[in-house]
Write an enzyme that holds these catalytic residues in place. Structure first.
Site, PDB file in Angstrom:
ATOM      1  N   ASP A  28      38.354 -25.284 -20.624  1.00 58.06           N
ATOM      2  CA  ASP A  28      39.136 -24.694 -19.499  1.00 58.06           C
ATOM      3  C   ASP A  28      40.272 -25.363 -19.287  1.00 58.06           C
ATOM      4  O   ASP A  28      40.332 -26.799 -19.443  1.00 58.06           O
ATOM      5  CB  ASP A  28      37.930 -25.127 -18.519  1.00 58.06           C
ATOM      6  N   ASN A  76      35.310 -12.374 -19.110  1.00 58.29           N
ATOM      7  CA  ASN A  76      36.728 -12.659 -19.440  1.00 58.29           C
ATOM      8  C   ASN A  76      37.397 -11.305 -19.597  1.00 58.29           C
ATOM      9  O   ASN A  76      38.736 -11.216 -19.755  1.00 58.29           O
ATOM     10  CB  ASN A  76      36.932 -13.701 -20.490  1.00 58.29           C
TER      11      ASN A  76
HETATM   12  C1  FPP Z   1      39.749 -20.880 -20.055  1.00 60.69           C
HETATM   13  O1  FPP Z   1      40.941 -21.480 -19.488  1.00 60.69           O
HETATM   14  C2  FPP Z   1      39.965 -20.392 -21.265  1.00 60.69           C
HETATM   15  C3  FPP Z   1      39.629 -19.541 -21.837  1.00 60.69           C
HETATM   16  C4  FPP Z   1      38.799 -18.468 -21.373  1.00 60.69           C
HETATM   17  C5  FPP Z   1      39.886 -18.862 -23.583  1.00 60.69           C
HETATM   18  C6  FPP Z   1      39.612 -20.436 -24.547  1.00 60.69           C
HETATM   19  C7  FPP Z   1      40.091 -19.584 -25.729  1.00 60.69           C
HETATM   20  C8  FPP Z   1      40.945 -20.445 -26.633  1.00 60.69           C
HETATM   21  C9  FPP Z   1      40.968 -22.053 -26.371  1.00 60.69           C
HETATM   22  C10 FPP Z   1      41.827 -19.997 -27.604  1.00 60.69           C
HETATM   23  C11 FPP Z   1      40.878 -19.361 -28.872  1.00 60.69           C
HETATM   24  C12 FPP Z   1      39.576 -20.073 -29.311  1.00 60.69           C
HETATM   25  C13 FPP Z   1      39.665 -20.321 -30.484  1.00 60.69           C
HETATM   26  C14 FPP Z   1      38.393 -20.977 -31.036  1.00 60.69           C
HETATM   27  C15 FPP Z   1      40.585 -20.304 -31.807  1.00 60.69           C
HETATM   28  P1  FPP Z   1      41.801 -20.554 -18.327  1.00 60.69           P
HETATM   29  O2  FPP Z   1      42.402 -19.668 -18.798  1.00 60.69           O
HETATM   30  O3  FPP Z   1      40.566 -20.230 -17.391  1.00 60.69           O
HETATM   31  O4  FPP Z   1      42.570 -21.699 -17.661  1.00 60.69           O
HETATM   32  P2  FPP Z   1      42.817 -21.931 -16.038  1.00 60.69           P
HETATM   33  O5  FPP Z   1      41.444 -22.205 -15.357  1.00 60.69           O
HETATM   34  O6  FPP Z   1      43.465 -23.062 -15.922  1.00 60.69           O
HETATM   35  O7  FPP Z   1      43.522 -20.449 -15.648  1.00 60.69           O
END
Ligand code: FPP
Length: 248
Positions: A28, A76
């Site tokens: 996150d 998501n």
């Molecule tokens: C949460 O941060 C993250 C996600 C929903 C996506 C995670 C995906 C990756 C790290 C990339 C692809 C993965 C692999 C395994 C190659 P957020 O977007 O909710 O962050 P925020 O809370 O700061 O908005």
């Protein structure tokens, strides 16, 4: 590999002979990381994917048996289409590279979640990485994709209900093990340690059944800034806990 790690400040220590077997991470803070830099959210996910590569390699190097990461939840899909596309694009890139370097890295890969809504190409890549790596030993990396803890438990309940109807099984004979065996994680031990970076203190539908006795570790560090040392700090905190599993 040294048998012991001590942080530069001397406050955190890790005994590599007493590692958690299974570490799970809610990756996150990508969006906030990008915002702080005036970049689009997708740049945060790209940086987060790099961090994932570093941590997955390191997990194998230090000898973790299982690393499970939350890459995309059942919720998501509500995000803007360009963000969903960017995350799927990063996954595709990662899987193509993983297939390319599989013989070198020998990391066993598995996927938790219902892959049906993914594109046929991405589904095929998931299947290929799983099949090629199925006999590798050492660390197994589980990527949670279109994963939701409630969805997973609902599917297990449906499957057991269908068995009762079909085979006349008595519902009173259903055990916790029957449910565990019908989860995406069937055969994988429950996570010992669950890490959530970025300062959010909630589980967000991650491994709801499996986390019954997991130790949680929260840190304000955003996922793209998460380092090997941060992982060791989390393991250090874990090793200081006393796990009683409801006993004394
Ligand atoms: C949460 O941060 C993250 C996600 C929903 C996506 C995670 C995906 C990756 C790290 C990339 C692809 C993965 C692999 C395994 C190659 P957020 O977007 O909710 O962050 P925020 O809370 O700061 O908005």
């Amino acid at each position: 590999m040294p048998l012991f790690w001590k942080s530069p400040q001397g406050t955190d220590t890790v005994d590599f002979d007493a590692l958690p077997r299974h570490v799970a991470i809610i990756m996150d803070g990508n969006g906030r990381w990008a915002k702080q830099r005036g970049l689009p959210r997708t740049a945060g996910h790209a940086a987060g994917a790099e961090t994932f590569r570093t941590i997955a390699t390191y997990a194998k190097e230090i000898g973790l048996d299982y690393l499970t990461v939350y890459a995309f939840s059942t919720e998501n899909w509500k995000r803007p289409a360009n963000e969903v596309e960017a995350i799927m694009g990063l996954l595709k890139k990662y899987l193509l590279e993983a297939i390319d370097q599989m013989e070198r890295d020998r990391v066993k890969m598995a996927f938790f979640g219902d892959l049906t809504p993914l594109t046929p190409e991405l589904r095929e890549l998931c299947q290929r990485t799983r099949e090629i790596s199925t006999h590798y030993e050492g660390c197994q990396v589980n990527i949670c994709l279109n994963y939701g803890g409630r969805d997973e438990i609902t599917r297990a309940a449906r499957s057991l209900a269908a068995e009762c109807v079909r085979e006349g099984r008595d519902p009173d004979t259903i055990t916790e093990e029957d449910i565990s065996n019908r989860l995406f994680s069937a055969g994988v031990p429950d996570p010992d340690l669950i890490i959530r970076p970025s300062g959010e203190i909630r589980t967000s539908n991650f491994l709801l059944w499996q986390s019954a006795y997991s130790e949680y570790y929260f840190t304000d560090v955003l996922w793209p800034d998460f380092t090997k040392e941060e992982l060791l700090k989390a393991i250090s905190a874990y090793q200081k806990r006393s796990r009683r599993f409801g006993g004394v």
